[in-house]
Design an enzyme around this catalytic site. Structure first.
Site, PDB file in Angstrom:
ATOM      1  CG  LEU A 154      -1.758  -1.138   1.342  1.00  0.00           C
ATOM      2  CD1 LEU A 154      -2.267  -1.465   2.711  1.00  0.00           C
ATOM      3  CD2 LEU A 154      -2.779  -1.388   0.096  1.00  0.00           C
TER       4      LEU A 154
ATOM      5  CB  THR B 119       7.689   2.115   2.128  1.00  0.00           C
ATOM      6  OG1 THR B 119       8.406   1.424   1.245  1.00  0.00           O
ATOM      7  CG2 THR B 119       8.759   2.952   2.856  1.00  0.00           C
TER       8      THR B 119
ATOM      9  CE  LYS C 123      11.585   0.983   0.636  1.00  0.00           C
ATOM     10  NZ  LYS C 123      10.556   0.374   0.187  1.00  0.00           N
TER      11      LYS C 123
ATOM     12  CE  LYS D 117       4.985   6.578   0.750  1.00  0.00           C
ATOM     13  NZ  LYS D 117       5.827   5.221   0.915  1.00  0.00           N
TER      14      LYS D 117
END
Length: 269
Positions: free
Chosen positions: A70, A98, A168, A229
């Site tokens: 997502l 993420t 990540k 983001k």
């Protein structure tokens, strides 16, 4: 065809990375139910034998393994609200989104009894998703879903829940920052009157060669909006002046939002 025992899998989120990931699981013989906010994106999988669900709850109701891919924490929370009540005990949820460690641990705290969460965000783009060569950064116990993850890529064990999501952020922000550095180096070369190809060739032979490769890649797709983001998620954790400047670069031109990250290093249009 994969030789492992088929698992009933639900895959939610069929964007540029999620779609080829789901395809690999379907091609391996796993019974697959899929859901996507824009249902039309599931058409290639449905034609190949997947079942399209009308809601997240419907998608996961009979699943042994649930995989989500997502866009951001808000999307993950919204999907979780619909699917968590429908998860059965002994279901394994693999979140490859993420969304950062805070959101991941928040979701883990909401799990029904008997359900496990592995946070497993991935490094790699469309090409690596299609070939099963993603780098999977896994927090939590991956043993029960090892054969499923192996179909998608190689697993790096990161620790407990949330640690995969944390690593990540480190890796993706290093990659984004590297592309931004290449972009500014090319602008400097242009201002100095140097040929772009000369600058690229010599930068590529030095310590930021990997960043040059990503800045000139043509087989990848990581939208600038998602890169912004990811930088914003990192900047929420601690003071990161360089990455805050990178964020300004990423949001400066709304026309680039849907373009691959490499667009920030292209010559001015």
């Amino acid at each position: 065809m994969d030789t492992t025992t088929p698992r009933r899998i639900a895959f939610l989120g069929l964007g540029s990375i999620g779609l080829p990931m789901a395809r690999r699981l379907l091609d391996a013989g796993h019974p697959l139910t899929v859901w996507n906010r824009t249902a039309a994106k599931a058409a290639p999988l449905v034609e190949a034998g997947a079942v399209l669900a009308a809601s997240p709850a419907e998608a996961v109701r009979e699943a042994e393994v649930v995989i989500t891919m997502l866009a951001d924490p808000a999307a993950a929370r919204a999907v979780a609200a619909g699917m968590l009540p429908a998860l059965r005990p002994r279901t394994h949820w693999i979140d490859t989104s993420t969304i950062g460690p805070d959101a991941t641990r928040e979701l883990a705290a909401r799990l029904p009894a008997g359900v496990t969460l592995i946070d497993a965000p991935v490094m790699g783009s469309v090409d690596r998703a299609a070939s099963g060569e993603l780098l999977i950064l896994a927090g939590g116990d991956t043993a029960p879903v090892a054969e499923v993850l192996a179909r998608l890529g190689s697993v790096t064990a990161c620790g407990g829940p949330g640690d995969g999501a944390a690593l990540k952020l480190v890796l993706i922000n290093a990659a984004i920052g590297g592309v931004a550095l290449v972009a500014e180096s090319l602008r400097l070369a242009e201002a100095l009157g140097l040929p772009r190809e000369l600058a690229l060739r010599t930068l590529g032979a030095g310590p930021i060669g990997g960043a040059v490769g990503r800045a000139t890649a043509t087989g990848s797709y990581f939208p600038v909006a998602l890169a912004a983001k990811d930088v914003a998620l990192a900047a929420e954790v601690t003071k990161l002046p360089l990455l805050e400047a990178v964020h300004e670069l990423l949001v400066a031109d709304p026309a680039l939002r849907a373009e691959d990250l490499a667009a920030v290093a292209l010559p001015p249009r």
